[in-house]
Design a protein around this motif. Sequence first.
Motif, PDB file in Angstrom:
ATOM      1  N   VAL A 134      69.379  38.909 106.382  1.00 46.55           N
ATOM      2  CA  VAL A 134      69.598  39.245 107.791  1.00 46.55           C
ATOM      3  C   VAL A 134      68.240  39.424 108.441  1.00 46.55           C
ATOM      4  CG1 VAL A 134      70.591  40.905 109.404  1.00 46.55           C
ATOM      5  CG2 VAL A 134      71.834  40.301 107.329  1.00 46.55           C
ATOM      6  N   VAL A 154      70.645  37.993 113.733  1.00 50.89           N
ATOM      7  CA  VAL A 154      71.398  38.809 114.688  1.00 50.89           C
ATOM      8  C   VAL A 154      70.403  39.543 115.580  1.00 50.89           C
ATOM      9  CG1 VAL A 154      73.332  39.098 113.083  1.00 50.89           C
ATOM     10  CG2 VAL A 154      71.500  40.774 113.106  1.00 50.89           C
ATOM     11  N   THR A 211      71.554  45.357 117.234  1.00 48.70           N
ATOM     12  CA  THR A 211      72.936  45.447 116.758  1.00 48.70           C
ATOM     13  C   THR A 211      73.038  45.869 115.300  1.00 48.70           C
ATOM     14  OG1 THR A 211      72.970  43.111 116.121  1.00 48.70           O
ATOM     15  CG2 THR A 211      73.639  43.658 118.387  1.00 48.70           C
ATOM     16  N   ILE A 212      71.917  46.174 114.653  1.00 43.95           N
ATOM     17  CA  ILE A 212      71.946  46.580 113.250  1.00 43.95           C
ATOM     18  C   ILE A 212      71.067  47.811 113.061  1.00 43.95           C
ATOM     19  CG2 ILE A 212      72.403  44.275 112.341  1.00 43.95           C
ATOM     20  CD1 ILE A 212      69.425  44.009 111.737  1.00 43.95           C
ATOM     21  N   PHE A 220      76.131  47.084 110.574  1.00 38.21           N
ATOM     22  CA  PHE A 220      76.344  46.186 111.702  1.00 38.21           C
ATOM     23  C   PHE A 220      77.206  46.878 112.757  1.00 38.21           C
ATOM     24  CE2 PHE A 220      75.717  43.468 108.016  1.00 38.21           C
ATOM     25  CZ  PHE A 220      74.805  42.546 108.479  1.00 38.21           C
ATOM     26  N   GLU A 269      81.256  44.534 112.591  1.00 36.35           N
ATOM     27  CA  GLU A 269      81.432  43.943 111.276  1.00 36.35           C
ATOM     28  C   GLU A 269      82.621  43.005 111.219  1.00 36.35           C
ATOM     29  OE1 GLU A 269      81.681  47.188 108.546  1.00 36.35           O
ATOM     30  OE2 GLU A 269      79.536  47.150 108.106  1.00 36.35           O
ATOM     31  N   LEU A 281      81.811  39.590 112.544  1.00 40.16           N
ATOM     32  CA  LEU A 281      80.908  38.930 111.608  1.00 40.16           C
ATOM     33  C   LEU A 281      81.663  38.425 110.386  1.00 40.16           C
ATOM     34  CD1 LEU A 281      77.843  38.428 111.599  1.00 40.16           C
ATOM     35  CD2 LEU A 281      77.602  40.429 110.150  1.00 40.16           C
TER      36      LEU A 281
END
Length: 620
Positions: free
Chosen positions: A254, A290, A294-295, A308, A311, A314
Motif C-alpha cells: 500500500v 490510495v 484515507t489510511i 483503511f 474497507e 476495497l
Amino acid sequence: MSSIIQLLPDHVANQIAAGEVVQRPASVVKELMENAVDAKATNIKLIVKDAGKSLIQVIDNGVGMSITDSRLCFERHATSKIRHAEDLFSLHTKGFRGEALASIAAIAHVEMKTKQDQEELGTHIIIEGSKFVSQEPSVLPKGTSFSVKNLFFNIPARRNFLKSDTVEQRYIVDEFQRVAMAHPNIHFTMYHNGSEMFNLPVSNFRQRIVNIFSGKTNEKLVPAKEETEIVNLHGFIGKPEFSKKNRGEQFFFVNNRFIKSGYLHHAVMAAYEGLLSTGAQPSYFLYLDVPPHTIDINIHPTKTEIKFDDEHALYAILRSSIKHSLGQFNVAPILDFDRDPNLDTPYQYQNKEAEYPTIQVDRQYNPFSEEKPSKAFTSSSSSSSNYKKPEAQPSWESLYVGLKQAGQEIAEMTFENDAVTSSLFEENEIEQEVKRTYQIQKKYIVSPIKSGMVIINQKRAHERVLYEGFLTSMTVHQASSQQMLFPLQLNYSSAEIELLAELKSSLENTGFIFESINEDSVVISGLPVNVTESEIAIVLEELLSDLHDGIPDSSFSQNDTIAKSMAKSLAVKTGTYLTEKEQENLVHNLFACREPNVSPFQKPTFITMSVEDLDKKFSL
C-alpha cells in the motif's frame, strides 16, 4: 515518605523502545533499508554476516546528511518527516517516528559514514550502546553507510532468544525482498558471509518479481489492474495450478509499503473460490495506491498493519478485479454459449438438396413357402437386391446317425458312490473363512478381537507406520530407492533451494537421489520406494512449508521433523477406499510399530470396545 515514581535514564528508555522496534536482526535491516529509500538512493547494498548477529551494513548513494543531522538522527523522536500532528495522516515516506536509529544505537555498536554531494568532507560517527565514542570528518563518497555490529551485546537475554542462523537469515531475506519488490526503480544487492545472494538491477514490477523468485515465475503470473476513485490497483496474481501449501509468495503493498491484512487476503481467496484445492494458497503481488489521508499506518510498531477508512469498498474492488483477471486470461472456467462450429453445414453442401434413399422390396417373398423365391421383383430396381433365403440346417438327430450301425456302442460309465460316514472335525469346529476387517465411511477400520473389537483411524495409523519407517531409514542410512526412468526437474525460489540444499543429506537417507541442485531448480533421479513420481512435488512442498520457520539444530530433531512431514503427506487420506488386503496390511504394520497407540502428532490411532461396553449400550 520518599517519592516512588522517577524518570527513566535515556539509555534505559532507548532500550525499552528498542524492544518494540528491534525484535531481531531483520528489524534492523528493514529500518536501515527504508531510510536508504527515503534518502532517494538509486543503489542500495546490504551486507550481512552470521545472519546479522555480527554485522549488518547498508550502503546507499542517497543525499547523505550534514554534520548536525548526522549527530541529531540518533536522538529519540528525531525525524525529518513530521512537523505537525496532522502530518501523520499524509505520509509518503517510510520511517517517520524517529525511534529506529536511537533504538539500534542503544543495543549495538553502530558506525555511520555519511556525506552530502555538495560537501567536500563527510562525517564518521561511532556509537556503542547509546554512548558517542567519536565523531570526526572523513573523506567519503556521496551517500550513507550504516554498520551495525554485535547486536544485543548489552542485552544477553534478548540475544539468547534469537533463533538459529538459518531462521534469522530467512527473516532478513524476507525483509530485503519486501523492500526490493516495492521499489523496482532502485538497484539492490545483498551479500551474506561474503557471497552474493541477490543482484536486482533496475526493472519493472514483473521483472523484479521474476528476478527475486527466479524459476518459472514469469509463466505463473497473470496481470491484475483496476483504477477507481478509492484505489488504483495493479500487480500480478498466480495461476491456480501453481498454488502452494504455504503463504510465502503473498504480498500486499500500500503506497509502496509492505503490509499484512487478513481482510484483504480473504478478498483474494474469495476470488479464487472453486479454483483451488483444499488448503492451497495462491501467489499474489498486489500494489494498492490510495490517498494517504484515507489510511492510518501508525497502529503497529513495525508498521506492517494499517487501517483503511473504507474497507468494504476495497474488499469488493479487490475481489472483482481479481475475478476479472482470472476470467480475462482464461484461467477461470467460464460458460460458453456460442454454437459449436462443427455442427454447421459444410460450405460445399450448403446449396445442395438432400438425396432420398431408394427402397427395394421383393413382393413375391413368402416366409411360409418352402419354394425358393423368384428372382424377379416387382420393383424396377429389384435387380440390385442380393436377398437370399438361408438354407435349412440339418437337425441334431442327424449327428448320431450311423454310430450303432458302425458297431460302436456308447459306453456307460459308472462311478463309485462312497458315503462319507464321519468328519475329522465337528461341524461347529470347522473354521470358516470370514472377513477379518471392515472399513467404515472410508475413514475407520474395524477389526474383531477376542474381547471385542478395535476401531482404527486409517490416516493416523498410516502416519505412524510411515513415520517409523522413515525414521529408521534416516537413522540406519539404509533406505531403498527406486530409480526413475527420466530425471524430474522441479523449480523453486532461491530461499527454498537453500533450504533443500541443507536437507539434502537427510532426504537422501529416506530414499531420494538428487542428481543436481542448481540456483533455481533441483533434478531428482531416485525416489523412496513408497513415493510415486506424481507425489514428489507435493511431498517436498509440504516439507518446505513445515520447515519455513526453521530447521532444528540437532540431527535427531531434523530427522524427526522430516519424517513427520513426509508421513503426513504420504499417509492414506480420509475418504480413500482400502481393499481387504490393504486393510489387513495396515492393521498388522500398525501393531508392529514401537508406539502403535498414537500418531506422530500424539493423537490416538485406535480405540477398543469390549463386549461389556457393547452390552452396556444395549442395556440402556
